[in-house]
Design an enzyme around this catalytic site. Structure first.
Site, PDB file in Angstrom:
ATOM      1  N   CYS A 376      -0.357 -46.907 -29.205  1.00 23.73           N
ATOM      2  CA  CYS A 376       0.083 -46.136 -30.366  1.00 23.73           C
ATOM      3  C   CYS A 376      -0.922 -45.106 -30.848  1.00 23.73           C
ATOM      4  O   CYS A 376      -0.546 -43.983 -31.194  1.00 23.73           O
ATOM      5  CB  CYS A 376       0.506 -47.064 -31.504  1.00 23.73           C
ATOM      6  SG  CYS A 376      -0.852 -47.991 -32.269  1.00 23.73           S
ATOM      7  N   HIS A 435      -0.234 -50.121 -36.677  1.00 22.44           N
ATOM      8  CA  HIS A 435       0.518 -49.146 -35.898  1.00 22.44           C
ATOM      9  C   HIS A 435       0.133 -47.757 -36.395  1.00 22.44           C
ATOM     10  O   HIS A 435      -0.067 -47.554 -37.594  1.00 22.44           O
ATOM     11  CB  HIS A 435       2.023 -49.365 -36.038  1.00 22.44           C
ATOM     12  CG  HIS A 435       2.840 -48.406 -35.228  1.00 22.44           C
ATOM     13  ND1 HIS A 435       2.559 -48.113 -33.917  1.00 22.44           N
ATOM     14  CD2 HIS A 435       3.924 -47.647 -35.548  1.00 22.44           C
ATOM     15  CE1 HIS A 435       3.431 -47.231 -33.463  1.00 22.44           C
ATOM     16  NE2 HIS A 435       4.261 -46.928 -34.431  1.00 22.44           N
ATOM     17  N   ASP A 458       6.808 -40.224 -35.013  1.00 24.26           N
ATOM     18  CA  ASP A 458       6.205 -41.337 -34.270  1.00 24.26           C
ATOM     19  C   ASP A 458       6.580 -41.209 -32.799  1.00 24.26           C
ATOM     20  O   ASP A 458       7.745 -41.328 -32.428  1.00 24.26           O
ATOM     21  CB  ASP A 458       6.704 -42.664 -34.836  1.00 24.26           C
ATOM     22  CG  ASP A 458       5.948 -43.861 -34.277  1.00 24.26           C
ATOM     23  OD1 ASP A 458       5.162 -43.677 -33.327  1.00 24.26           O
ATOM     24  OD2 ASP A 458       6.143 -44.982 -34.784  1.00 24.26           O
TER      25      ASP A 458
END
Length: 817
Positions: A376, A435, A458
C-alpha cells in the site's frame, strides 16, 4: 514466464500511442485475477465517458498496425534530454506553402524560427513553477500566460495574420480540445488567446494565454501565417513540443489551491514522510517522490496512454485521478506495480526496499512491463508522484486500524463459536494495522455543493469499483458524514475509517448473536506529513467526527442504513461492567518482550471473576495472521472497583521462527465474566522496531562536483543477514542506485561509502534502505544542502547522478557488537 513482448494488448490496445518496445528480459508473472468482460474501462468506470461512440478517433487505431500519431502525449522520440541550462538552439526549419505546392513567394510572411523560452532559467518556466523539471522542453501550467518569440522573414505588418496551433492525439479536433487554434490579436475558443507584446525588426514577441480547462499532455506547436502573398505553415519541429499541466496557482482551474504553503508542500515538494506500523508504535520513512526527475513526466503521461484514456477527458482531474488509481496497480490492464503480500519477493523487489517512485516509474516507461512488487505505501508513494507531477496537490495519508469490508455491511464482523474460538471460514473482513492512500485537492462539479476539497484516491487493489481495481476520487466530506451514496467508492472508504468492529457468537440453535461491539477500533488515527516540516499532522478530524459524539454516531447509522446489514445493532447486549486494555512494551527486533492485559472492574459494589485466554500469533500488516505460537489461560478475581494485570513474557527464540514482514504480532484476548455473563474480546497489534541506517555527509555538496556519503548499519539480530542490498536515491542528488553488499554477520556493524554528483541546488533528501531475506524495513535519510555551481544561475548539471544497478560494493569496515 514470457519470452518476448506480450501478444495480448489488453484494453489499452485501442490507445493512440504505441508504447516503447519492451526489453527482451522476461516479465514477472503476477498472480492476478481473470480479466473482466469486454466492456471498456470508460463504460464501466466513468459514467461521463461511457457514451463514447465507436467512431471516437481519440482512441486511435491498434498500435500494432501503425506508427505513432502526431502529438502523442508522451511522444515518439526520447523524452526531453537533460543538459545544461544554457538557452536551447532556436528551432528553425524550411518553409511550407500552405497551398501545397511548396513554393515560398516573395512577400510571404515566413516563420524562420521559434523560441519558446523554455530553458529552466527563462521567464516561462519560472513563472509556471516548472523550473525544477529536468527537461529542456517548455512545461506550462494551464490557465496562465506564457511568452514566445517568432523569427520572421520580414517585419510584421498590421495586415498580416498569425495563427498559433496546438495539436495532441492522432486525429486532433477543435471540438474536443485536441486541436487548439489561437489567432494572434483575437480571442480563441475556451479562453485561449494571444497578443503581440513587441514587434522589433523581424522578431515578433507574443504573450499567449492558455485555457484553465485545457487538456493536459504533450502538444505539438506550429504557426500558420496569412499575408497578401499567400499562406505559410511552419513544419512541426520536435523541439517545439509543449507540456501542459494542471495549475493549482490558477483560480479558474478546478484544482486551484489558495494557500501558497500548501502548494509548496503538496505540489512542489519532491520528498515526504510515509507512516506505518501501529497507532501505538508509529514508524516513519522518507520517500523520494522525484516528480521533477528526468523521464518521470513522460512516464506519467504514458500511464494515461497505456490506459487508452481519451484525450478529450484529460482536462478533467476527476477522471484523470480515477485512471491513475486504476493504473498504478497492475490488475486489469498491466499497470505500473504488481501487488504482492505473500512474503515471497524472490522474483522482484521487496516492497519495503523501495526508497522512492523514480526507479519504478522509469522502469515501467522503459520496458512497458509491470514492476514487481508493491504494497500500500508503495502504491500511495507512486500515486503522489504521478499526481504532483501532473499538477494536482496531493499528499500521502496513513490510516491506522484500517478496515477492509468485503460484504458492504459497513461493519467489521468477527465470528466465534460457542466457546469464543474464531470461525476463520466466516471471517472474511479484516483490519489492516495501517493502510496508506492519497488525498488530492480539487473541486467536484459532478457532485452537489459542499464536497470540494480533499478527495481520497487509493491505488492499492483491494476491491473492484465498477469492475475495475480502482478507488476514488471520493470526497472526504462525504466520508465524514456517512453519505455513502456519493461517488466514487464512499462505502468502502467509510468502512476503512469509521466502521464498528462487531463480535458475533454462535448460539446453540446455530444463529449468531452480537456479544461485543468496539466502536473506537477502526480508523483510530489518520495522519500525514505536516506542511513545511517532518512532523506528523493528525487529519482524523477531517475524516470523522469525534468518536462517540452524536454527529459521529449519526454518520455511522446513516452509512450502515445503506449497507447490507441495516439492522445490525438490533440484537446487541449492553452489560459491560469489566473493562479490558492491552499494553505492549516498545519491543526491538532481536530482543525479548512482554505483553500485558489490564482488567478493570467498573462495578463498585460487587466482585467479578474473569476467565481469560490469550493467544499470540504473528501477523502481516494486512491483518492476515499466522498460527498461534504461544497462549495463556488464567482466572482473575477483581475486587469492586479494582484492576489487575496479566502479563505474558515472550522470548526472542520463541517468536524468531515465526516472523513475517515488518515484524508484527497479534494478541487475541477473549474472556468471560462469571457473574454477569459478559463476553470480553480484544485484538491488539504491535510491532518489533528495526534499526535505522546512519548517513553522514563527508564534505560540502555543490552542483556538478563529486560528494561522498557514509552509511553505517548495525545488525540487531544474532544471525547472519544474507544477500544484503542497499538502495540509494535522492532527487537532484542521485538517480536510483542498487548496491549489493553480500552477507552481514550477526550483531555486526558495517560501514560503506558512496559518491554522488548533485545536479540541482537547494535543500535535498538523500534516502537509503537495506533489505535482506532475514531483515527488511531498514531505512535512513540525510538532508543535503546543495550549493549552486560557481557562476551558475541555479542550473542543473548533467555531470552525475547516474543510475547503476546491481553494483557489488565492498564494505569499508566491519565491526562486532
Amino acid at each position: 514466464m514470457m519470452d518476448g513482448p506480450r501478444s495480448d494488448v489488453g484494453r489499452w490496445g485501442g490507445n493512440p500511442w504505441l508504447p516503447p518496445t519492451p526489453s527482451p528480459e522476461p516479465e514477472p508473472e503476477p498472480d492476478r485475477r481473470s480479466r473482466r468482460g469486454s466492456r471498456s474501462f470508460w463504460a464501466r468506470c466513468c459514467s461521463c465517458c461511457s457514451c463514447r461512440s465507436g467512431a471516437d478517433d481519440d482512441w486511435g487505431s491498434d498500435p500494432h498496425r501503425g506508427s505513432r500519431g502526431r502529438g502523442s502525449s508522451s511522444g515518439g522520440r526520447r523524452p526531453g534530454s537533460r543538459g545544461s541550462d544554457s538557452r536551447r538552439p532556436i528551432s528553425r526549419g524550411g518553409g511550407v506553402n500552405a497551398a501545397g505546392d511548396g513554393a515560398i513567394r516573395e512577400g510571404m510572411l515566413v516563420v524562420t524560427g521559434v523560441d519558446l523560452l523554455s530553458s529552466r532559467s527563462d521567464q516561462n518556466r519560472r513563472e509556471h513553477h516548472t523550473d525544477e523539471f529536468e527537461y529542456d522542453e517548455l512545461i506550462l501550467r494551464r490557465g496562465q500566460p506564457f511568452h514566445v518569440v517568432l523569427f520572421l522573414s520580414r517585419p510584421y505588418e498590421s495586415s498580416d495574420r498569425v495563427i498559433l496551433e496546438l495539436h495532441i492525439g492522432n486525429n486532433p479536433e477543435v471540438g474536443k480540445g485536441t486541436h487548439v487554434i489561437i489567432p494572434v490579436g483575437k480571442s480563441g475558443s475556451g479562453g485561449w488567446k494571444a497578443q503581440v507584446t513587441k514587434s522589433s525588426g523581424q522578431n515578433l514577441d507574443l504573450r499567449v494565454h492558455t485555457s484553465p480547462n485545457a487538456i493536459i499532455g504533450k502538444f505539438q506547436f506550429t504557426v500558420r501565417t496569412h499575408s497578401d502573398a499567400g499562406e505559410f505553415l511552419l513544419p512541426f519541429d520536435p523541439h517545439n513540443e509543449i507540456y501542459i499541466l494542471f495549475n493549482p496557482w490558477c483560480p479558474e482551474d478546478i484544482v486551484y489551491v489558495d494557500r501558497e504553503d500548501w502548494r509548496q508542500e503538496y505540489v512542489l515538494n519532491e520528498s515526504g514522510r510515509i507512516y506505518y506500523g501501529t497507532e501505538a508504535q508509529i514508524g516513519e520513512r522518507t520517500w523520494n517522490y522525484g516528480q521533477f526527475d528526468h523521464g518521470v513526466l513522460d512516464a506519467c503521461l504514458y500511464i494515461l496512454d497505456r490506459r487508452g484514456m481519451p484525450y478529450g477527458g484529460r482536462g478533467d482531474p476527476v477522471s484523470v485521478s480515477r485512471v491513475i488509481s486504476a493504473m498504478v496497480n497492475s490488475l486489469d490492464d498491466n499497470g505500473v506495480l504488481i501487488g504482492n503480500w505473500s512474503g515471497d519477493y524472490s522474483r522482484g523487489t521487496n516492497p519495503s526496499a523501495w526508497v522512492g517512485s523514480v526507479e519504478i516509474l522509469l522502469s515501467y516507461l522503459r520496458t512497458g512491463y509491470s514492476v514487481p512488487y508493491g504494497q500500500c505505501w508503495v502504491f500511495a508513494g507512486v500515486t503522489t508522484t504521478v499526481l504532483r507531477c501532473l499538477g494536482l496537490a496531493t499528499r500521502t495519508v496513513t490510516n491506522f486500524n484500517s478496515a477492509h469490508d468485503t460484504d458492504t455491511s459497513l461493519t467489521m464482523d468477527i465470528y466465534f463459536d460457542e466457546n469464543m474460538k474464531p470461525l476463520e471460514h466466516l471471517n472474511h473482513d479484516s483490519v489492516w494495522n495501517f493502510h496508506v492512500w492519497n488525498d488530492c485537492w480539487m473541486k467536484r462539479p459532478d457532485l452537489p455543493k459542499g464536497f470540494d476539497g480533499w478527495q481520497v484516491v487509493d491505488a492499492t487493489p483491494q476491491e473492484t469499483s465498477s469492475g475495475i481495481f480502482c478507488c476514488g476520487p471520493c470526497s472526504v466530506q462525504s466520508v465524514k458524514n456517512g453519505l455513502v451514496y456519493m461517488k466514487y467508492d464512499t462505502p468502502f472508504i467509510f468502512a476503512e475509517v469509521n466502521s464498528d468492529k462487531v463480535y458475533w457468537q454462535r448460539q446453540d440453535d446455530g444463529s449468531f448473536k452480537i456479544v461485543y461491539v468496539e466502536e473506537k477500533a477502526i480508523g483510530t488515527l489518520i495522519i500525514t506529513k505536516a506542511i513545511g516540516s517532518n512532523m506528523q499532522e493528525d487529519v482524523t478530524h477531517l475524516y470523522k467526527h469525534p468518536e462517540g459524539s452524536e454527529a459521529e454516531r449519526k454518520a455511522v447509522e446513516t452509512a450502515t442504513a445503506h449497507g447490507s446489514k441495516p439492522n445490525v445493532y438490533a440484537t446487541r447486549d449492553s452489560a459491560e461492567d469489566v473493562g479490558i486494555q492491552v499494553e505492549a512494551q516498545d519491543a526491538v527486533m532481536g530482543q525479548d518482550l512482554s505483553v500485558s492485559v489490564v482488567l478493570t472492574n467498573r462495578n463498585g459494589s460487587s466482585s467479578r471473576t474473569v476467565k481469560l485466554h490469550l493467544y499470540l500469533s504473528v501477523t502481516f500488516y494486512t491483518g492476515v495472521t499466522g498460527s498461534v505460537f504461544k497462549d495463556s489461560k488464567k482466572e482473575v478475581v477483581l475486587a469492586p472497583g479494582a484492576s489487575d494485570r496479566v502479563t505474558m513474557p515472550v522470548a526472542y527464540k520463541e517468536y524468531k521462527p515465526h516472523l513475517v514482514d515488518q515484524g508484527a504480532m497479534l494478541l487475541n484476548v477473549s474472556g468471560h465474566v462469571k457473574e454477569s455473563g459478559q463476553v470480553l474480546a480484544k485484538q491488539h497489534t504491535f510491532r518489533l522496531r528495526t534499526p535505522d541506517l546512519s548517513l553522514t555527509l563527508l564534505g560540502a555538496a555543490v552542483v556538478g562536483q563529486e560528494c561522498e556519503v557514509q552509511i553505517v548499519f548495525k545488525n540487531p539480530v544474532p544471525v547472519t543477514l544474507t544477500n544484503v542490498v542497499f538502495r540509494l536515491e535522492g532527487s537532484g542528488l542521485q538517480r536510483p542506485k542498487i548496491l549489493n553488499v553480500g552477507d552481514i554477520g550477526g550483531n555486526e556493524t558495517v560501514t560503506l561509502r558512496q559518491t554522488f554528483v548533485p545536479v540541482r541546488p537547494g535543500p535535498r533528501q538523500l534516502i537509503a534502505s537495506l533489505d535482506s531475506p532475514q531483515l527488511s524495513q531498514v531505512h535512513g535519510v540525510i538532508q543535503v544542502d546543495v550549493a549552486p555551481a560557481s557562476g551558475s544561475r541555479g542550473a542543473f548539471s548533467d555531470a552525475g547522478g547516474s543510475s547503476r544497478s546491481g553494483e557489488t560494493i565492498p564494505m569499508a569496515s566491519r565491526g562486532g557488537a
